[in-house]
Design a protein around this motif. Structure first.
Motif: not given
Length: 147
Positions: A57-83
């Motif tokens: 993971n980019d050390s300046e940012c939060e860790e990349d992750n996948l969130v799977l919610n009970q109601e059938g929604t999800y989010e994929e988070n890909n963090f990158e340190f830019i500018s």
């Protein structure tokens, strides 16, 4: 006549039990729920063996992750340190659990509806191993994630 009927009775019940087995879902949905952090990434080498490397993971940012919610929604988070800022290339959508597959549906940046299929290779309450086809490199990618 009774003997013939009795012989067919077990066959009838066996055929019913086989049909029911095909309907079973072996992945418990509550096991996949939560926030999963990518720990390793793997590819298949020339010997057809999966080789894993630590996921960096980019050390300046939060860790990349996948969130799977009970109601059938999800989010994929890909963090990158830019500018000098940490940016999240987030994808959100819905998913369904289909036996050992997580089928994600989302709208891409161009407004087109897309699907991504994650195959569950192994699953415990704390760890999940997934595979999917990366269409950009046309290879199967393996991921290890932990809660």
């Amino acid at each position: 006549m009774k003997r013939v009927s009795l012989l067919f009775l077990p066959i009838f019940f066996f055929s019913l039990s086989c049909e029911e087995d095909e309907e079973l879902n072996f992945i418990q949905e509550n096991y996949i729920l939560g926030k999963w952090f990518v720990t390793e990434i793997g590819t298949v080498n020339s010997n057809n063996t999966i080789v894993y490397e630590d996921y960096i993971n980019d050390s300046e940012c939060e860790e990349d992750n996948l969130v799977l919610n009970q109601e059938g929604t999800y989010e994929e988070n890909n963090f990158e340190f830019i500018s000098s800022n940490c940016q999240n290339d987030q994808i959100t959508g819905t998913y369904i659990l289909d036996n050992n597959k997580i089928v994600q549906t989302y709208t891409d940046s161009g407004g087109q509806l897309k699907q991504k299929v994650l195959t569950i290779v192994a699953l415990t309450y704390e760890e999940i191993n997934l595979s999917y086809t990366d269409n950009e490199i046309n290879k199967i990618v393996f991921l290890k994630l932990r809660k």
